[in-house]
Design a protein around this motif. Structure first.
Motif, PDB file in Angstrom:
ATOM      1  N   SER A   1      44.791  44.133  40.380  1.00 11.30           N
ATOM      2  CA  SER A   1      44.716  44.468  41.804  1.00 11.30           C
ATOM      3  C   SER A   1      44.632  43.220  42.672  1.00 11.30           C
ATOM      4  O   SER A   1      45.019  43.242  43.845  1.00 11.30           O
ATOM      5  CB  SER A   1      43.505  45.366  42.080  1.00 11.30           C
ATOM      6  OG  SER A   1      42.297  44.625  42.085  1.00 11.30           O
ATOM      7  N   ILE A   2      44.138  42.125  42.095  1.00  9.55           N
ATOM      8  CA  ILE A   2      44.049  40.849  42.820  1.00  9.55           C
ATOM      9  C   ILE A   2      45.333  40.038  42.684  1.00  9.55           C
ATOM     10  O   ILE A   2      45.857  39.513  43.674  1.00  9.55           O
ATOM     11  CB  ILE A   2      42.854  40.019  42.296  1.00  9.55           C
ATOM     12  CG1 ILE A   2      41.531  40.709  42.650  1.00  9.55           C
ATOM     13  CG2 ILE A   2      42.882  38.596  42.857  1.00  9.55           C
ATOM     14  CD1 ILE A   2      40.335  40.119  41.930  1.00  9.55           C
ATOM     15  N   VAL A   3      45.852  39.952  41.463  1.00  2.00           N
ATOM     16  CA  VAL A   3      46.964  39.039  41.188  1.00  2.00           C
ATOM     17  C   VAL A   3      48.296  39.556  41.711  1.00  2.00           C
ATOM     18  O   VAL A   3      49.081  38.784  42.281  1.00  2.00           O
ATOM     19  CB  VAL A   3      47.061  38.743  39.680  1.00  2.00           C
ATOM     20  CG1 VAL A   3      48.314  37.944  39.367  1.00  2.00           C
ATOM     21  CG2 VAL A   3      45.829  37.973  39.222  1.00  2.00           C
ATOM     22  N   LEU A   4      48.589  40.832  41.529  1.00  2.00           N
ATOM     23  CA  LEU A   4      49.901  41.326  41.948  1.00  2.00           C
ATOM     24  C   LEU A   4      50.155  41.158  43.443  1.00  2.00           C
ATOM     25  O   LEU A   4      51.273  40.829  43.844  1.00  2.00           O
ATOM     26  CB  LEU A   4      50.108  42.773  41.511  1.00  2.00           C
ATOM     27  CG  LEU A   4      50.235  42.994  39.993  1.00  2.00           C
ATOM     28  CD1 LEU A   4      50.701  44.421  39.701  1.00  2.00           C
ATOM     29  CD2 LEU A   4      51.161  41.984  39.331  1.00  2.00           C
TER      30      LEU A   4
ATOM     31  N   ALA B   1      28.424  40.039  43.306  1.00  2.85           N
ATOM     32  CA  ALA B   1      28.806  40.882  44.437  1.00  2.85           C
ATOM     33  C   ALA B   1      27.610  41.603  45.042  1.00  2.85           C
ATOM     34  O   ALA B   1      27.702  42.146  46.148  1.00  2.85           O
ATOM     35  CB  ALA B   1      29.855  41.906  43.989  1.00  2.85           C
ATOM     36  N   GLY B   2      26.503  41.645  44.287  1.00  3.01           N
ATOM     37  CA  GLY B   2      25.315  42.334  44.781  1.00  3.01           C
ATOM     38  C   GLY B   2      25.438  43.838  44.720  1.00  3.01           C
ATOM     39  O   GLY B   2      24.906  44.555  45.581  1.00  3.01           O
ATOM     40  N   VAL B   3      26.151  44.326  43.691  1.00  4.11           N
ATOM     41  CA  VAL B   3      26.327  45.773  43.519  1.00  4.11           C
ATOM     42  C   VAL B   3      25.967  46.149  42.090  1.00  4.11           C
ATOM     43  O   VAL B   3      25.859  45.288  41.211  1.00  4.11           O
ATOM     44  CB  VAL B   3      27.785  46.211  43.820  1.00  4.11           C
ATOM     45  CG1 VAL B   3      28.178  45.827  45.239  1.00  4.11           C
ATOM     46  CG2 VAL B   3      28.761  45.608  42.804  1.00  4.11           C
ATOM     47  N   ALA B   4      25.793  47.438  41.845  1.00  4.22           N
ATOM     48  CA  ALA B   4      25.572  47.916  40.481  1.00  4.22           C
ATOM     49  C   ALA B   4      26.875  47.829  39.703  1.00  4.22           C
ATOM     50  O   ALA B   4      27.965  47.990  40.272  1.00  4.22           O
ATOM     51  CB  ALA B   4      25.069  49.358  40.509  1.00  4.22           C
ATOM     52  N   GLU B   5      26.785  47.564  38.389  1.00  5.76           N
ATOM     53  CA  GLU B   5      27.999  47.447  37.575  1.00  5.76           C
ATOM     54  C   GLU B   5      28.836  48.719  37.628  1.00  5.76           C
ATOM     55  O   GLU B   5      30.064  48.669  37.631  1.00  5.76           O
ATOM     56  CB  GLU B   5      27.631  47.110  36.132  1.00  5.76           C
ATOM     57  CG  GLU B   5      28.834  46.753  35.269  1.00  5.76           C
ATOM     58  CD  GLU B   5      28.440  46.253  33.896  1.00  5.76           C
ATOM     59  OE1 GLU B   5      29.331  45.867  33.121  1.00  5.76           O
ATOM     60  OE2 GLU B   5      27.218  46.251  33.580  1.00  5.76           O
ATOM     61  N   GLY B   6      28.168  49.855  37.695  1.00  7.69           N
ATOM     62  CA  GLY B   6      28.897  51.119  37.764  1.00  7.69           C
ATOM     63  C   GLY B   6      29.750  51.247  39.001  1.00  7.69           C
ATOM     64  O   GLY B   6      30.750  51.984  38.996  1.00  7.69           O
ATOM     65  N   THR B   7      29.380  50.528  40.067  1.00  7.15           N
ATOM     66  CA  THR B   7      30.172  50.561  41.302  1.00  7.15           C
ATOM     67  C   THR B   7      31.567  50.011  41.066  1.00  7.15           C
ATOM     68  O   THR B   7      32.551  50.490  41.645  1.00  7.15           O
ATOM     69  CB  THR B   7      29.470  49.757  42.418  1.00  7.15           C
ATOM     70  OG1 THR B   7      28.159  50.278  42.612  1.00  7.15           O
ATOM     71  CG2 THR B   7      30.244  49.834  43.728  1.00  7.15           C
ATOM     72  N   ILE B   8      31.666  48.984  40.211  1.00  6.20           N
ATOM     73  CA  ILE B   8      32.981  48.414  39.892  1.00  6.20           C
ATOM     74  C   ILE B   8      33.875  49.481  39.283  1.00  6.20           C
ATOM     75  O   ILE B   8      35.041  49.639  39.677  1.00  6.20           O
ATOM     76  CB  ILE B   8      32.841  47.222  38.926  1.00  6.20           C
ATOM     77  CG1 ILE B   8      32.091  46.070  39.611  1.00  6.20           C
ATOM     78  CG2 ILE B   8      34.226  46.755  38.437  1.00  6.20           C
ATOM     79  CD1 ILE B   8      31.825  44.890  38.700  1.00  6.20           C
ATOM     80  N   PHE B   9      33.328  50.254  38.351  1.00 10.09           N
ATOM     81  CA  PHE B   9      34.136  51.230  37.628  1.00 10.09           C
ATOM     82  C   PHE B   9      34.419  52.482  38.456  1.00 10.09           C
ATOM     83  O   PHE B   9      35.257  53.298  38.077  1.00 10.09           O
ATOM     84  CB  PHE B   9      33.464  51.582  36.299  1.00 10.09           C
ATOM     85  CG  PHE B   9      33.391  50.400  35.372  1.00 10.09           C
ATOM     86  CD1 PHE B   9      34.540  49.842  34.830  1.00 10.09           C
ATOM     87  CD2 PHE B   9      32.162  49.816  35.063  1.00 10.09           C
ATOM     88  CE1 PHE B   9      34.482  48.742  33.993  1.00 10.09           C
ATOM     89  CE2 PHE B   9      32.084  48.715  34.222  1.00 10.09           C
ATOM     90  CZ  PHE B   9      33.251  48.177  33.690  1.00 10.09           C
ATOM     91  N   ARG B  10      33.762  52.619  39.582  1.00 10.50           N
ATOM     92  CA  ARG B  10      34.137  53.702  40.498  1.00 10.50           C
ATOM     93  C   ARG B  10      35.415  53.358  41.257  1.00 10.50           C
ATOM     94  O   ARG B  10      36.122  54.239  41.733  1.00 10.50           O
ATOM     95  CB  ARG B  10      32.995  53.984  41.485  1.00 10.50           C
ATOM     96  CG  ARG B  10      31.861  54.769  40.875  1.00 10.50           C
ATOM     97  CD  ARG B  10      31.024  55.462  41.943  1.00 10.50           C
ATOM     98  NE  ARG B  10      30.244  54.519  42.732  1.00 10.50           N
ATOM     99  CZ  ARG B  10      29.029  54.096  42.388  1.00 10.50           C
ATOM    100  NH1 ARG B  10      28.474  54.528  41.253  1.00 10.50           N
ATOM    101  NH2 ARG B  10      28.378  53.256  43.149  1.00 10.50           N
ATOM    102  N   HIS B  11      35.686  52.063  41.351  1.00  6.65           N
ATOM    103  CA  HIS B  11      36.882  51.614  42.073  1.00  6.65           C
ATOM    104  C   HIS B  11      38.000  51.171  41.131  1.00  6.65           C
ATOM    105  O   HIS B  11      39.186  51.284  41.475  1.00  6.65           O
ATOM    106  CB  HIS B  11      36.530  50.462  43.009  1.00  6.65           C
ATOM    107  CG  HIS B  11      35.593  50.835  44.113  1.00  6.65           C
ATOM    108  ND1 HIS B  11      35.978  51.619  45.179  1.00  6.65           N
ATOM    109  CD2 HIS B  11      34.278  50.535  44.301  1.00  6.65           C
ATOM    110  CE1 HIS B  11      34.953  51.777  46.002  1.00  6.65           C
ATOM    111  NE2 HIS B  11      33.906  51.129  45.490  1.00  6.65           N
ATOM    112  N   TYR B  12      37.642  50.643  39.964  1.00  3.27           N
ATOM    113  CA  TYR B  12      38.618  50.104  39.016  1.00  3.27           C
ATOM    114  C   TYR B  12      38.285  50.630  37.619  1.00  3.27           C
ATOM    115  O   TYR B  12      37.152  50.495  37.165  1.00  3.27           O
ATOM    116  CB  TYR B  12      38.591  48.573  39.020  1.00  3.27           C
ATOM    117  CG  TYR B  12      38.763  47.988  40.402  1.00  3.27           C
ATOM    118  CD1 TYR B  12      40.025  47.854  40.968  1.00  3.27           C
ATOM    119  CD2 TYR B  12      37.645  47.616  41.164  1.00  3.27           C
ATOM    120  CE1 TYR B  12      40.177  47.346  42.257  1.00  3.27           C
ATOM    121  CE2 TYR B  12      37.791  47.116  42.448  1.00  3.27           C
ATOM    122  CZ  TYR B  12      39.059  46.985  42.991  1.00  3.27           C
ATOM    123  OH  TYR B  12      39.202  46.498  44.265  1.00  3.27           O
TER     124      TYR B  12
END
Length: 219
Positions: A72-75, A52-63
């Protein structure tokens, strides 16, 4: 990712009723790609972040967790695509009275509609099928859709054709199982298991229709 995936991001925003940030959209796109390629369990958040070209911590700020990202993708695939599209818009189209004169016509609409849906969303369908066995939230959502939305509509169509002696006097749930197993098997083989095989799609659709039609005939 291509235009179809961008359309999914747009629909995902409608489901969640909030706009995804550009970085969040990239995270979702990357997660769809890697979950589809490797499966949820074999995917790390660091891989998603890198693609995604982002820091790993960015993922955990959203999820909060990797599983929250998966859900969040499957449902939305089930709730937005499968409930309004599959159970309302789609079933209203398929089971409209003018389509109930002949079961072959109904099956053709049913299969062609699902064919185009899976063709446009194969990576998402692959993730759904891969992860359903491992996550109760996904199974329960899928079950709810079919029991509350699909089965009643399907039962009405089955009863209609049984009154016309077009299909055998099987229980509606059995007809649904036999029909959907064949159709889903065809679509999974076509788009997920053997997508590069030189299929003649029109002929395969006709073969599938005849197979289902002959299996449901009055004995």
């Amino acid at each position: 990712m291509g235009q179809l995936d961008k359309e999914f991001i747009k629909d995902l925003m409608e489901v969640t009723e909030k706009e995804l940030t550009p970085k969040q959209a990239k995270i979702v796109q990357a997660a769809i790609e890697i979950f589809s390629e490797k499966g949820f369990a074999a995917t790390s958040t660091s891989e998603i972040a890198k693609r995604a070209g982002v820091a790993e911590g960015t993922i955990f700020r959203h999820y909060k967790t990797k599983k929250d990202l998966l859900i969040s993708i499957v449902l939305p695939v089930i709730s937005k695509f499968a409930v309004p599209f599959f159970a309302e818009k789609f079933l209203n189209e398929v089971f409209h009275d003018e389509n109930l004169e002949d079961i072959e016509g109904l099956l053709k609409i049913l299969i062609k509609n699902r064919f185009e849906f899976v063709k446009s969303n194969a990576p998402l369908i692959k993730i759904l099928l891969q992860e359903m066995a491992y996550h109760s939230e996904i199974r329960e959502s899928f079950k709810t859709v079919f029991v509350t939305k699909v089965l009643p509509k399907f039962q009405a169509a089955v009863e209609h054709f049984q009154k016309q002696n077009q299909i055998a006097d099987f229980p509606a749930a059995t007809v649904l199982r036999l029909t959907m197993t064949t159709i889903i098997g065809f679509l999974v083989t076509r788009f997920i298991i053997m997508p590069d095989y030189p299929w003649d799609d029109e002929k395969e659709i006709e073969y599938t229709i005849q197979f289902v039609r002959n299996g449901l005939k009055e004995i």
